[in-house]
Structure formats: C-alpha cells, structure tokens
Motif scaffolding. Structure first.
Motif, PDB file in Angstrom:
ATOM      1  N   LYS A   1       0.833  -1.193   0.000  1.00  0.00           N
ATOM      2  CA  LYS A   1       0.000   0.000   0.000  1.00  0.00           C
ATOM      3  C   LYS A   1       0.870   1.246   0.000  1.00  0.00           C
ATOM      4  CE  LYS A   1      -4.375  -0.571   2.319  1.00  0.00           C
ATOM      5  NZ  LYS A   1      -4.912  -0.333   3.664  1.00  0.00           N
ATOM      6  N   GLY A   2       1.919   1.210   0.817  1.00  0.00           N
ATOM      7  CA  GLY A   2       2.813   2.354   0.906  1.00  0.00           C
ATOM      8  C   GLY A   2       3.484   2.633  -0.417  1.00  0.00           C
ATOM      9  N   ALA A   3       3.851   1.567  -1.115  1.00  0.00           N
ATOM     10  CA  ALA A   3       4.581   1.719  -2.369  1.00  0.00           C
ATOM     11  C   ALA A   3       3.647   2.067  -3.520  1.00  0.00           C
ATOM     12  CB  ALA A   3       5.334   0.434  -2.681  1.00  0.00           C
TER      13      ALA A   3
ATOM     14  N   LEU B   1       3.596   5.620  -5.004  1.00  0.00           N
ATOM     15  CA  LEU B   1       4.788   5.907  -5.798  1.00  0.00           C
ATOM     16  C   LEU B   1       4.699   5.235  -7.167  1.00  0.00           C
ATOM     17  CD1 LEU B   1       7.594   7.038  -6.104  1.00  0.00           C
ATOM     18  CD2 LEU B   1       8.480   5.165  -4.732  1.00  0.00           C
TER      19      LEU B   1
ATOM     20  N   LEU C   1      -7.258   5.779  -4.092  1.00  0.00           N
ATOM     21  CA  LEU C   1      -5.941   6.431  -4.135  1.00  0.00           C
ATOM     22  C   LEU C   1      -5.898   7.481  -5.249  1.00  0.00           C
ATOM     23  CD1 LEU C   1      -2.957   6.489  -3.198  1.00  0.00           C
ATOM     24  CD2 LEU C   1      -2.495   4.782  -4.946  1.00  0.00           C
TER      25      LEU C   1
ATOM     26  N   ARG D   1      -7.646  10.571  -4.309  1.00  0.00           N
ATOM     27  CA  ARG D   1      -6.874  11.411  -3.395  1.00  0.00           C
ATOM     28  C   ARG D   1      -5.797  12.180  -4.155  1.00  0.00           C
ATOM     29  NH1 ARG D   1      -2.372  10.886  -0.394  1.00  0.00           N
ATOM     30  NH2 ARG D   1      -2.169   8.629  -0.549  1.00  0.00           N
TER      31      ARG D   1
ATOM     32  N   TYR E   1      -2.103  16.424  -7.438  1.00  0.00           N
ATOM     33  CA  TYR E   1      -0.975  15.763  -8.093  1.00  0.00           C
ATOM     34  C   TYR E   1      -1.352  15.263  -9.493  1.00  0.00           C
ATOM     35  CZ  TYR E   1       0.975  15.745  -3.391  1.00  0.00           C
ATOM     36  OH  TYR E   1       1.434  16.118  -2.166  1.00  0.00           O
TER      37      TYR E   1
ATOM     38  N   HIS F   1       6.242  15.865  -6.326  1.00  0.00           N
ATOM     39  CA  HIS F   1       5.904  14.926  -5.266  1.00  0.00           C
ATOM     40  C   HIS F   1       6.502  13.554  -5.560  1.00  0.00           C
ATOM     41  CE1 HIS F   1       3.602  13.227  -2.011  1.00  0.00           C
ATOM     42  NE2 HIS F   1       2.985  12.380  -2.810  1.00  0.00           N
TER      43      HIS F   1
ATOM     44  N   GLU G   1      10.233  13.556  -4.884  1.00  0.00           N
ATOM     45  CA  GLU G   1      10.473  13.489  -3.434  1.00  0.00           C
ATOM     46  C   GLU G   1      10.285  12.066  -2.915  1.00  0.00           C
ATOM     47  OE1 GLU G   1       8.974  17.984  -2.191  1.00  0.00           O
ATOM     48  OE2 GLU G   1       7.753  16.230  -1.675  1.00  0.00           O
ATOM     49  N   LEU G   2       9.195  11.450  -3.360  1.00  0.00           N
ATOM     50  CA  LEU G   2       8.907  10.094  -2.901  1.00  0.00           C
ATOM     51  C   LEU G   2       9.992   9.116  -3.343  1.00  0.00           C
ATOM     52  CD1 LEU G   2       5.055   9.515  -3.329  1.00  0.00           C
ATOM     53  CD2 LEU G   2       6.347   9.815  -1.229  1.00  0.00           C
TER      54      LEU G   2
ATOM     55  N   GLU H   1      12.968   9.530  -1.100  1.00  0.00           N
ATOM     56  CA  GLU H   1      12.656   8.927   0.195  1.00  0.00           C
ATOM     57  C   GLU H   1      12.664   7.409   0.114  1.00  0.00           C
ATOM     58  OE1 GLU H   1       9.058  10.452   1.862  1.00  0.00           O
ATOM     59  OE2 GLU H   1       9.818  12.500   1.927  1.00  0.00           O
ATOM     60  N   TRP H   2      12.095   6.920  -0.956  1.00  0.00           N
ATOM     61  CA  TRP H   2      12.007   5.472  -1.144  1.00  0.00           C
ATOM     62  C   TRP H   2      13.396   4.842  -1.205  1.00  0.00           C
ATOM     63  CZ3 TRP H   2       8.791   1.553  -0.815  1.00  0.00           C
ATOM     64  CH2 TRP H   2       9.152   0.343  -1.401  1.00  0.00           C
TER      65      TRP H   2
ATOM     66  N   HIS I   1      16.209   6.052  -0.108  1.00  0.00           N
ATOM     67  CA  HIS I   1      16.836   6.199   1.209  1.00  0.00           C
ATOM     68  C   HIS I   1      16.335   5.100   2.150  1.00  0.00           C
ATOM     69  CE1 HIS I   1      18.776   9.215   4.038  1.00  0.00           C
ATOM     70  NE2 HIS I   1      18.449   8.185   4.804  1.00  0.00           N
ATOM     71  N   PHE I   2      15.034   4.911   2.118  1.00  0.00           N
ATOM     72  CA  PHE I   2      14.383   3.920   2.981  1.00  0.00           C
ATOM     73  C   PHE I   2      14.887   2.519   2.677  1.00  0.00           C
ATOM     74  CE2 PHE I   2      10.565   1.109   3.537  1.00  0.00           C
ATOM     75  CZ  PHE I   2      10.564   1.115   4.918  1.00  0.00           C
TER      76      PHE I   2
ATOM     77  N   SER J   1      18.442   2.064   3.802  1.00  0.00           N
ATOM     78  CA  SER J   1      18.534   1.937   5.261  1.00  0.00           C
ATOM     79  C   SER J   1      18.154   0.538   5.701  1.00  0.00           C
ATOM     80  CB  SER J   1      17.614   2.941   5.949  1.00  0.00           C
ATOM     81  OG  SER J   1      17.853   4.231   5.467  1.00  0.00           O
TER      82      SER J   1
END
Lengths: 200, 108
Positions: free
Chosen positions: B9-11, B14, B48, B51, B57, B83, B86-87, B90-91, B93-94, B97
């Motif tokens: 869902k999070g992905a 993106l 989604l 939204r 967007y 956006h 940015e995602l 972040e993705w 980087h995530f 990590s």
C-alpha cells in the motif's frame, strides 16, 4: 460474488460519503468491470482482482481524511510531523477563581439584597395604599352603621381616597413590573457569574 | 492486517505516480500495469487516484474509445511530478537503510 453483489456491498458501505463523491467512485468501479469484461474476464475474476468491497470502502473513506503530504515513512533526522493539536478546550475556571467569585458575590449581595428588599417595600406599600383607597367606602359604611351619623365631609374624603387608590394602582403596576424585571435580571446575572460567565 | 499488504500500500502511491508520469493512463490500464509487477487488490487504486486528484498531483480528462465506455485518463501535474521525485528519493533512502540494517543483522 458477481458484479452486482460487489457494487451493492460497496455502495452500501460508502453511504457516509457525499453522494457526488460516492457516485464518482461507483462509476470508476463500474467502468473497471466494463473494461475487464471487454478483455474477456469473467465477473468473478474481476471481483477477485478488485478485492473485498468492504475493505475498499473503508479505504475510500479513510483516504479522504488522510492529510496532504502523507508519507509512509520518515527519513532519519526528519521529525515526524506532529498531528495538529486539537482546538484548545474551553478553559474552565480553576477552583481558586471559583471560590473568589463566590466570596465576591457574597459581599455584593450583602449590599444589593437589602437594597432590593427596601425597594420591594416601596412597591408593596404602593399596592397597600391603592388597596386601602378602594377599601375606604366600606370603612365609611361601617362608620355610618356604628354611629348612625353621616358627615358629608367624610363622603368627600372617600371620593378623594378612591382617586388616590386609582392613582396608586397605576403607579404600583409599573413599580411592581420594574421591580420584577430588576430582580430577575440580577438573579440571572448571579447565576451566570457562578457558572463561569462564558455563556451569554 | 498482513504486513505485506501494508508494504504494498505504501509503495502503491509511488508506483502509480511513476506510471502516470511515463504517460497518461486510465484506471483499468493502471490496474493492469501495477498487477504485472505487484499483487494488490486492484480496487484500492480508485480511492488512491481520487486522493491524488484532490491533492492536486493529477488531473483527469475523458477520452472516447472505439469500443467500451469512455476512458478517464489521469495526467500528472507539475506538483505531482515534484511529489513523485520526493517520494523516489525517500524510497531509495528507505530501501538503503533497511538493506544495510538487514545486512548488518544477518552477519552477526
């Protein structure tokens, strides 16, 4: 589950949304079915691919309330944004202030209540004057029966007294009305002050 | 809920942004394209998308097709592209990590 069942369940669970929003979403799913069927899929297959309508409805309702810039994780060092604090609750008065209000009202009422009572004394006396003015002919009648003599002067005095009675009826009417208003307003103000004074 | 579902869902946002960035697409097409790569409940796409449009967007436009109902195409806005970038940062980087954490953890 077939298309109709899917759409019916979805529609029912989306009832909290405004109608135009719900219709738009329903339209999206209906179109999805149309494209799927066109591509040779069965209704059951499409329903399976779409997922549980109840869950989807929850998501659709949930998505609306998610704030903008919603991210699913935060890079290290970046503070997770604090949820906006709820609007400050209406301040209720502390116990000290409440005690002070009671004390203040006590001393104020020590002066105001006797003054109000004396004002009411005026009002009541006006009523009594008016009443006794109307009683004077009866008193004259008693006087005549007891002594058997009739003084015309007393008759004239009774006429004057009735006149005064009528006058004081009018005066006392306004006085009592005014006193009632003052007293009830003062009482209401006291209650407001005790309750906290934010209600108006 | 299955943790795997939460990952996807999070992905999903993106993935959708990238797919629309590639070219304007309509709902059913997006569902097919995403399903090629990840297994998701395709129905989750529409809330989604709504939204994304609400957040500015994406924009939509209707286009008649020779067969079937008119297609509602989604088009990425400049804000949407920002956006998306940015995602993506972040993705990455995530993912880095988490990968380094797993590597470190499985060595010992």
């Amino acid at each position: 589950m077939n298309k109709n069942e899917f759409l019916t369940i979805l529609h029912a669970h989306l009832s909290v949304l405004p109608p135009e929003e719900r219709n738009e979403l329903m339209n999206d799913y209906e179109t999805h079915f149309a494209f799927g069927l066109q591509n040779g899929k069965t209704e059951t297959e499409i329903v399976q691919e779409l997922g549980d309508p109840e869950e989807l409805a929850k998501e659709a309702i949930g998505e609306r309330r998610i704030p903008q810039e919603q991210v699913y994780w935060f890079p290290p060092g970046q503070q997770q944004p604090q949820p906006a604090s709820p609007p400050a609750a209406i301040k209720s008065r502390g116990s000290f202030a409440t005690v002070m209000v009671y004390i203040g009202l006590f001393f104020l009422n020590l002066i105001v209540i006797p003054s109000l009572i004396s004002l009411w004394g005026f009002g009541v006396s006006f009523v009594l004057i008016a009443f006794s003015g109307f009683l004077s002919p009866i008193a004259l009648l008693f006087d005549y029966f007891l002594h058997g003599v009739f003084f015309p002067a007393k008759g004239f005095a009774v006429i004057v007294l009735i006149g005064i009675g009528i006058l004081f009826t009018i005066i006392s009417r306004y006085t009592i009305k005014g006193l009632l208003e003052i007293s009830s307003r003062y009482l209401a103000w006291n209650i407001r002050a005790i309750q906290g004074g934010e209600k108006r | 809920m299955d943790i795997n579902v939460q990952f996807k869902k999070g992905a999903l946002e993106l993935c959708i942004l990238v797919l629309i960035h590639e070219r304007d697409r309509y709902g059913y097409e997006l569902a097919q394209s995403v399903s090629e790569h990840i297994e998701i409940a395709e129905g989750a796409l529409y809330p989604l998308l709504r939204r994304l449009v609400n957040d500015g967007y994406c924009t939509t436009y209707l286009q008649e097709s020779t067969e079937g109902p008119p297609r509602k195409y989604y088009k990425l806005t400049a804000q949407g592209e920002l956006h998306m970038r940015e995602l993506i940062v972040e993705w990455k980087h995530f993912v880095n990590s988490v990968s380094s954490l797993i590597e470190k953890g499985s060595k010992s």
